[in-house]
Write an enzyme that holds these catalytic residues in place. Structure first.
Site, PDB file in Angstrom:
ATOM      1  N   ALA A 128     -21.536 -20.413   2.087  1.00 12.03           N
ATOM      2  CA  ALA A 128     -22.689 -21.310   2.151  1.00 12.03           C
ATOM      3  C   ALA A 128     -23.881 -20.604   1.523  1.00 12.03           C
ATOM      4  CB  ALA A 128     -22.980 -21.700   3.603  1.00 12.03           C
ATOM      5  N   GLU A 182     -15.044 -14.656  -8.210  1.00 11.50           N
ATOM      6  CA  GLU A 182     -15.054 -16.119  -8.216  1.00 11.50           C
ATOM      7  C   GLU A 182     -14.898 -16.657  -9.632  1.00 11.50           C
ATOM      8  OE1 GLU A 182     -17.971 -19.897  -7.020  1.00 11.50           O
ATOM      9  OE2 GLU A 182     -18.498 -17.858  -6.397  1.00 11.50           O
ATOM     10  N   ARG A 242       5.917 -42.366 -26.495  1.00  8.23           N
ATOM     11  CA  ARG A 242       5.215 -43.479 -27.133  1.00  8.23           C
ATOM     12  C   ARG A 242       5.572 -43.612 -28.611  1.00  8.23           C
ATOM     13  NH1 ARG A 242       1.702 -46.810 -23.946  1.00  8.23           N
ATOM     14  NH2 ARG A 242       0.994 -47.466 -26.017  1.00  8.23           N
ATOM     15  N   GLU A 258     -24.890 -22.390 -18.601  1.00  5.98           N
ATOM     16  CA  GLU A 258     -26.160 -21.834 -19.056  1.00  5.98           C
ATOM     17  C   GLU A 258     -26.414 -20.453 -18.443  1.00  5.98           C
ATOM     18  OE1 GLU A 258     -25.854 -25.942 -19.890  1.00  5.98           O
ATOM     19  OE2 GLU A 258     -25.691 -24.942 -17.936  1.00  5.98           O
TER      20      GLU A 258
END
Length: 384
Positions: free
Chosen positions: A125, A239, A265, A364
């Site tokens: 958090a 992370e 396809r 950024e």
């Protein structure tokens, strides 16, 4: 050819994770519909040893090398449920990572051991309504009162927020510095949650958390007082690395289901895979994916060898998440009208991967870190 990163043990482990994913995959649609992963899955993963791969055996972990984790992260991602991979990453490589590195022995016994077993689910958090990329702007305060902290404030965009049993929480202390504190997630007096509704990754629950005079034992401080911000900045490297690894595997999965669709396809009398323009687009995508994957693997190798690879982790996260948005958008295009239908998995992946350029540090911010290190020759030091 023998891989410089993976050995036979890794490939045996990969096969076991693939079997696990195959077993639970029929549940994925229900998780998406319910916008929630059932907590029972963490117990199953704990029994398999998946939640403690990087942690010491004395706490129930496997003490495995980091490429064992790479295998787990990749195979979970290739299952096609990105929300599940995000929830796993937050629990097993973020929340518990702090407690393992700098938590007291009491905190390890109270939170790390049951987290590895899957008996507890963790969350981090950090982010607040007005403090995302700029975490120094947080306003959640922890004030010492005898043997407790009294915590007031709020957090938002918290992965696992609805179901978490505890939150590794970044707070400002009375000196204006930052502390990391474990706050238990039972709905005690003063702690409330509000479920958020997202564009994608439905399985991974996300919440706002509110703290009003929440009392927490002072022993729930992780590491040293005043160093919380530096702990968080360091943990971001793991992370970002896990995000890059997971994202590369998601791109690989998206390309595979797109090829499967194209093989079936027919247009203008021939299969879609026979059109040179489309073949070359796929060739370009696989080339960019392979280059990005190798950057992620190199960064994982640096991490495994104790290198504080801030630049490489930022580069890998930036490149992988930006690439996912462009490649998976094209995969949807290659599905034609079917790609715009929710019945096709590519539509979900298109929505799910967008958040990759936002969480864990926006694109950024990644560019700013890389620029500081390459242009300004800034060097970041470890604090753990």
């Amino acid at each position: 050819m023998k891989s410089p990163y993976f050995n036979e043990d890794h490939e045996m482990f990969r096969a076991s994770v693939q079997q696990f994913v195959k077993k639970i995959k029929p549940q994925f649609e229900t998780w998406e519909e319910n916008h929630l992963i059932p907590k029972t899955i963490w117990g199953e993963m704990g029994e398999m040893g998946y939640l403690g791969l990087i942690y010491p055996e004395q706490y129930g972990g496997m003490a495995a090398d980091f490429f064992t984790s790479v295998v787990l992260i990749e195979e979970i991602a290739k299952g096609g449920n990105t929300g599940f991979g995000t929830a796993l990453g937050v629990h097993a490589y973020m929340a518990t990572n702090h407690i393992n590195h700098i938590g007291s022995e009491d905190l390890k016994q109270k939170y790390l051991v049951p987290s590895i077993k899957g008996d507890l689910l963790g969350a981090i958090a950090f982010t607040e309504p007005n403090a995302g990329s700029d975490l120094k702007g947080i306003k959640t305060y922890a004030v010492r009162d005898g043997d407790d902290y009294v915590i007031n404030g709020s957090k938002t965009y918290i992965t696992n927020g609805c179901m978490a049993d505890y939150f590794v929480t970044l707070c400002k202390n009375e000196e204006g510095k930052f502390d990391l504190i474990v706050i238990e997630g039972d709905d005690k007096d003063g702690l409330t949650r509000n479920k958020l509704h997202k564009l994608g990754q439905y399985s991974s629950d996300t919440a706002e958390i509110f703290f009003q005079d929440v009392r927490v034992p002072a022993t729930n401080l992780i590491g040293e007082a005043g160093k919380g911000f530096y702990y968080v900045m360091e943990s971001f490297q793991l992370e970002r690395l896990t995000a890059a690894i997971s994202t590369c595997a998601t791109i690989e999965f998206a390309l595979q289901i797109t090829l499967d669709f194209m093989h079936e396809r027919v247009a203008f009398g021939k299969g879609l895979t026979e059109f040179q323009a489309l073949r070359h687009r796929i060739a370009n995508h696989y080339t960019e994916l392979e280059a990005t994957k190798q950057l992620a693997y190199h960064t994982a190798w640096l991490f495994e060898n104790g290198v504080f690879a801030v630049k490489e982790a930022s580069m890998a996260k930036l490149k992988a998440t930006e690439l996912a948005n462009s490649i998976i958008a094209d995969c949807l295009q290659l599905h034609g009208g079917a790609g715009y239908m929710e019945d096709y998995l590519i539509a979900r992946l298109f929505r799910d991967v967008k958040v990759g350029t936002i969480y864990g540090g926006t694109s950024e911010i990644m560019r700013d870190i890389i620029a500081k290190m390459t242009v300004d020759a800034v060097h970041f030091k470890k604090v753990y």
